[in-house]
Design a protein around this motif. Structure first.
Motif, PDB file in Angstrom:
ATOM      1  N   THR A  41       0.814  -1.210   0.000  1.00 55.72           N
ATOM      2  CA  THR A  41       0.000   0.000   0.000  1.00 55.72           C
ATOM      3  C   THR A  41       0.848   1.261   0.000  1.00 55.72           C
ATOM      4  N   LEU A  42       1.927   1.235   0.777  1.00 56.71           N
ATOM      5  CA  LEU A  42       2.787   2.415   0.889  1.00 56.71           C
ATOM      6  C   LEU A  42       3.879   2.452  -0.165  1.00 56.71           C
ATOM      7  N   GLY A  43       4.001   1.389  -0.969  1.00 55.79           N
ATOM      8  CA  GLY A  43       5.019   1.353  -1.998  1.00 55.79           C
ATOM      9  C   GLY A  43       6.427   1.273  -1.467  1.00 55.79           C
ATOM     10  N   ILE A  44       6.591   0.477  -0.405  1.00 57.48           N
ATOM     11  CA  ILE A  44       7.902   0.333   0.217  1.00 57.48           C
ATOM     12  C   ILE A  44       8.242  -1.144   0.346  1.00 57.48           C
ATOM     13  N   GLY A  45       9.472  -1.433   0.742  1.00 58.57           N
ATOM     14  CA  GLY A  45       9.866  -2.809   0.985  1.00 58.57           C
ATOM     15  C   GLY A  45       9.331  -3.292   2.323  1.00 58.57           C
ATOM     16  N   VAL A  46       9.172  -4.603   2.436  1.00 63.78           N
ATOM     17  CA  VAL A  46       8.659  -5.157   3.691  1.00 63.78           C
ATOM     18  C   VAL A  46       9.573  -4.793   4.854  1.00 63.78           C
ATOM     19  N   ASP A  47      10.883  -4.760   4.613  1.00 62.51           N
ATOM     20  CA  ASP A  47      11.814  -4.420   5.684  1.00 62.51           C
ATOM     21  C   ASP A  47      11.775  -2.943   6.049  1.00 62.51           C
ATOM     22  N   GLU A  48      11.022  -2.148   5.287  1.00 66.10           N
ATOM     23  CA  GLU A  48      10.889  -0.724   5.589  1.00 66.10           C
ATOM     24  C   GLU A  48       9.602  -0.396   6.359  1.00 66.10           C
ATOM     25  N   VAL A  49       8.754  -1.396   6.549  1.00 68.44           N
ATOM     26  CA  VAL A  49       7.495  -1.163   7.257  1.00 68.44           C
ATOM     27  C   VAL A  49       7.779  -0.725   8.695  1.00 68.44           C
ATOM     28  N   ARG A  50       7.107   0.329   9.111  1.00 68.83           N
ATOM     29  CA  ARG A  50       7.340   0.864  10.446  1.00 68.83           C
ATOM     30  C   ARG A  50       6.643   0.011  11.506  1.00 68.83           C
ATOM     31  N   PHE A  51       7.337  -0.197  12.596  1.00 67.83           N
ATOM     32  CA  PHE A  51       6.765  -0.888  13.747  1.00 67.83           C
ATOM     33  C   PHE A  51       5.455  -0.222  14.160  1.00 67.83           C
ATOM     34  N   ALA A  52       5.435   1.116  14.152  1.00 65.90           N
ATOM     35  CA  ALA A  52       4.261   1.860  14.605  1.00 65.90           C
ATOM     36  C   ALA A  52       3.039   1.581  13.742  1.00 65.90           C
ATOM     37  N   ASP A  53       3.223   1.349  12.440  1.00 67.18           N
ATOM     38  CA  ASP A  53       2.082   1.073  11.566  1.00 67.18           C
ATOM     39  C   ASP A  53       1.463  -0.287  11.867  1.00 67.18           C
ATOM     40  N   VAL A  54       2.311  -1.288  12.110  1.00 64.03           N
ATOM     41  CA  VAL A  54       1.788  -2.613  12.453  1.00 64.03           C
ATOM     42  C   VAL A  54       1.063  -2.569  13.792  1.00 64.03           C
ATOM     43  N   VAL A  55       1.645  -1.868  14.744  1.00 61.50           N
ATOM     44  CA  VAL A  55       1.021  -1.714  16.062  1.00 61.50           C
ATOM     45  C   VAL A  55      -0.337  -1.034  15.925  1.00 61.50           C
ATOM     46  N   ALA A  56      -0.430  -0.013  15.087  1.00 57.23           N
ATOM     47  CA  ALA A  56      -1.688   0.704  14.910  1.00 57.23           C
ATOM     48  C   ALA A  56      -2.777  -0.201  14.350  1.00 57.23           C
ATOM     49  N   VAL A  57      -2.412  -1.041  13.382  1.00 52.94           N
ATOM     50  CA  VAL A  57      -3.375  -1.982  12.811  1.00 52.94           C
ATOM     51  C   VAL A  57      -3.894  -2.936  13.881  1.00 52.94           C
TER      52      VAL A  57
END
Length: 348
Positions: A41-57
């Motif tokens: 969705t954000l057009g980034i690599g999986v290793d670039e996903v922010r911890f905060a975004d996963v926590v928010a979900v």
């Protein structure tokens, strides 16, 4: 006097179930599916996903669905900081032990536990149960089959030592050398019912110490025939019945996982499963995946969860109450206690 009362295991299973004795549980321990969706969705690599975004979900999942589930399945690294305070006190807590990173070798997969995590820590953290996913194919390389058996058996011994319920999830997978290989957490394109049932037949053995089985459909959930009395339905039901018979003969309750099928497809899976004696479900994406497509708009995500997600969960709850096999703890061992002190002496 010495016999196994298993009071902690039984209490944990009671905490996971409804008062009527059904397991209507929501899984939110998924890591690769959520990480991959955020990255895409954000057009980034999986290793670039922010911890905060996963926590928010995961926080939104707990806030929206927690009160409607008999228990929720948490992973420690994301769910605990995101949602432990949001989990209703009356909702059971099942905690994941296995790492989502596995060894994908030509002859099969090897499971591993999350680094710095253990059965003891889950117990200390207040978990009612330990969930472990074992990728398993009876036809994998003998060394890998032996490794996976040892992995599960070791965890079972730790669960017995800590008197906490062990929830074992079994998944068939495509070999790395297969032309249809995928590492995604989806139903294996190579899945055949004999492999699913062979896995169940292996792990109901008492040496593994399994208290609750989390099972996949023996046939692809997306292609199960309508329950219209046809020959196709009868053949499909026979596979579910055989799976249910294995669990019944072993005295182990069982629930179904959703494996990423749609809500309507999972309802059909559960209709087959309940006809075979299933005790409930432990499902995730069939309940909340459609709503997650609104990420990163968290307000729309939450609103869709409260609408479609909760509707799906209520439909599953109603079906479970109507057709599911209830489970109740067996405390018959108490009948052998005759005097003060017997229980304390027997609880070994």
């Amino acid at each position: 006097m010495s016999f196994d009362l298993r009071l902690g295991k039984k209490w944990g299973l009671r905490r996971m179930a409804t008062p009527a004795g059904h397991f209507t549980m929501v899984a939110m321990d998924q890591r690769p599916p959520i990480l991959n969706l955020i990255a895409k969705t954000l057009g980034i690599g999986v290793d670039e996903v922010r911890f905060a975004d996963v926590v928010a979900v995961k926080r939104v999942l707990a806030e929206s669905l927690g009160e409607h589930a008999s228990a929720m399945l948490f992973d420690p690294n994301y769910c605990f900081p995101a949602a432990l305070e949001k989990l209703p006190a009356r909702t059971g807590l099942v905690v994941t032990l296995e790492d989502h990173r596995f060894e994908d070798l030509p002859g099969g997969r090897k499971s591993h536990s999350i680094r710095d995590w253990s059965v003891e820590k889950i117990k200390r953290a207040g978990g009612d149960g330990v969930k472990v996913l074992a990728w398993f194919r009876p036809d994998a390389d003998p060394e890998i089959v032996a490794y996976q058996k040892r992995y599960v058996e070791t965890i079972g011994a730790e669960c017995r030592r800590n008197d906490i319920a062990m929830v074992l999830e079994l998944l068939v997978y495509p070999f790395a050398k297969s032309a249809r290989h995928t590492a995604d957490y989806v139903e294996s394109p190579d899945k055949v019912p004999e492999l699913v049932l062979g896995s169940v037949r292996e792990f109901v053995h008492p040496r593994y110490g399994v208290d609750l089985l989390k099972l996949e459909s023996p046939l692809p959930g997306s292609t199960l025939p309508l329950r219209d009395g046809s020959a196709g339905q009868m053949r499909a039901q026979q596979w579910f019945d055989e799976m249910g018979g294995i669990c019944r003969d072993a005295g182990i309750p069982w629930v179904m996982l959703s494996a990423g099928v749609t809500p309507s497809q999972f309802v059909r899976v559960m209709e087959y499963a309940y006809s075979a004696g299933a005790n409930g479900f432990l499902a995730g994406r069939a309940i909340w995946w459609d709503a997650l497509q609104y990420f990163p708009d968290m307000e729309k995500f939450a609103a869709q969860l409260r609408q479609q997600g909760c509707v799906t969960l209520r439909e599953l709850d109603a079906l479970t109450l109507r057709a599911g096999q209830p489970w109740h703890a067996d405390y018959a061992s108490f009948d052998s206690l005759k005097a003060e002190g017997d229980l304390c002496a027997a609880y070994v």
